[in-house]
Design an enzyme around this catalytic site. Structure first.
Site, PDB file in Angstrom:
ATOM      1  N   THR A 217      26.889  17.518   5.620  1.00  0.00           N
ATOM      2  CA  THR A 217      25.915  17.320   6.706  1.00  0.00           C
ATOM      3  C   THR A 217      25.154  16.018   6.580  1.00  0.00           C
ATOM      4  O   THR A 217      24.528  15.566   7.545  1.00  0.00           O
ATOM      5  CB  THR A 217      24.854  18.442   6.663  1.00  0.00           C
ATOM      6  OG1 THR A 217      24.217  18.402   5.372  1.00  0.00           O
ATOM      7  CG2 THR A 217      25.476  19.806   6.905  1.00  0.00           C
TER       8      THR A 217
ATOM      9  N   CYS B 262      28.001  13.329   2.579  1.00  0.00           N
ATOM     10  CA  CYS B 262      28.306  14.714   2.186  1.00  0.00           C
ATOM     11  C   CYS B 262      28.670  15.452   3.474  1.00  0.00           C
ATOM     12  O   CYS B 262      28.961  14.816   4.491  1.00  0.00           O
ATOM     13  CB  CYS B 262      27.158  15.354   1.408  1.00  0.00           C
ATOM     14  SG  CYS B 262      25.608  15.551   2.291  1.00  0.00           S
TER      15      CYS B 262
ATOM     16  N   HIS C 157      13.184  -0.586  11.730  1.00  0.00           N
ATOM     17  CA  HIS C 157      11.855   0.021  11.556  1.00  0.00           C
ATOM     18  C   HIS C 157      11.612   0.557  10.148  1.00  0.00           C
ATOM     19  O   HIS C 157      10.468   0.626   9.711  1.00  0.00           O
ATOM     20  CB  HIS C 157      11.673   1.179  12.542  1.00  0.00           C
ATOM     21  CG  HIS C 157      11.510   0.724  13.956  1.00  0.00           C
ATOM     22  ND1 HIS C 157      11.062   1.560  14.961  1.00  0.00           N
ATOM     23  CD2 HIS C 157      11.733  -0.485  14.543  1.00  0.00           C
ATOM     24  CE1 HIS C 157      11.018   0.895  16.105  1.00  0.00           C
ATOM     25  NE2 HIS C 157      11.433  -0.345  15.883  1.00  0.00           N
TER      26      HIS C 157
ATOM     27  N   ASP D 160      30.437  13.308  -1.947  1.00  0.00           N
ATOM     28  CA  ASP D 160      30.949  14.496  -2.625  1.00  0.00           C
ATOM     29  C   ASP D 160      32.324  14.812  -2.031  1.00  0.00           C
ATOM     30  O   ASP D 160      32.880  14.015  -1.238  1.00  0.00           O
ATOM     31  CB  ASP D 160      29.946  15.665  -2.544  1.00  0.00           C
ATOM     32  CG  ASP D 160      29.822  16.253  -1.132  1.00  0.00           C
ATOM     33  OD1 ASP D 160      30.445  15.716  -0.181  1.00  0.00           O
ATOM     34  OD2 ASP D 160      29.101  17.255  -0.984  1.00  0.00           O
TER      35      ASP D 160
ATOM     36  N   HIS E  58       5.875  -2.462  10.776  1.00  0.00           N
ATOM     37  CA  HIS E  58       6.765  -1.553  10.034  1.00  0.00           C
ATOM     38  C   HIS E  58       6.618  -1.746   8.523  1.00  0.00           C
ATOM     39  O   HIS E  58       6.742  -0.798   7.755  1.00  0.00           O
ATOM     40  CB  HIS E  58       8.208  -1.749  10.479  1.00  0.00           C
ATOM     41  CG  HIS E  58       8.378  -1.543  11.951  1.00  0.00           C
ATOM     42  ND1 HIS E  58       8.132  -0.333  12.553  1.00  0.00           N
ATOM     43  CD2 HIS E  58       8.719  -2.409  12.944  1.00  0.00           C
ATOM     44  CE1 HIS E  58       8.329  -0.442  13.859  1.00  0.00           C
ATOM     45  NE2 HIS E  58       8.691  -1.695  14.120  1.00  0.00           N
TER      46      HIS E  58
END
Ligand code: RB5
Length: 135
Positions: free
Chosen positions: A60, A58, A91, A8, A126
């Site tokens: 955060t 973005c 993982h 963004d 995994h």
């Protein structure tokens, strides 16, 4: 393997920087004008095939993570450092790395992407856990 990138407005500058460091297919946004991150998360999520990888950015990294993980066969991992980027592949077989442009430096972001793109999934226990997520 193709590597797609999208962001963004908050991630635009970091996206532009990463494009100078890696060979990436750019899905926007193309300037700093305010825009809605779910549009770009979707645009990238629906493009990934087989062993393709994605980078979403973005402010955060949280919004892009939430949005991308709504799509089938998407495992998007928000990473703050190289160790997380390596473990997201080893993982979690993550196929998208999500970065927070307001949280980490350009250098850290570059190191995370480098690690993400060069680390393989370990499989084994995994793989079983990923199958449990699919229900
Ligand atoms: C945009 O201001 C910001 O909310 C967005 O980039 C992101 O951080 C959302 O999670």
């Amino acid at each position: 393997m193709s590597v797609f990138i999208a962001s963004d407005h908050a991630g635009f500058e970091l996206k532009s920087y990463l494009q100078t460091q890696f060979n990436l297919l750019d899905l926007g946004t193309h300037d700093k004008e305010s825009c809605d991150y779910p549009i770009f998360a979707k645009r990238l999520a629906v493009r990934l095939k087989n062993d393709d990888k994605g980078i979403l950015i973005c402010g955060t990294g949280i919004g892009m993570s939430i949005a991308a993980n709504r799509f089938k066969n998407i495992r998007a991992a928000l990473c703050f450092n190289e160790e997380m980027a390596a473990l997201a592949r080893q993982h979690n077989d993550a196929n998208i790395i999500v970065l927070g442009a307001r949280i980490i430096s350009q250098e850290t972001a570059k190191n995370c992407v480098e690690k993400f793109l060069s680390t393989d999934f370990e499989g084994g226990r995994h793989q079983r856990r990923l199958e449990l997520i699919e229900g």
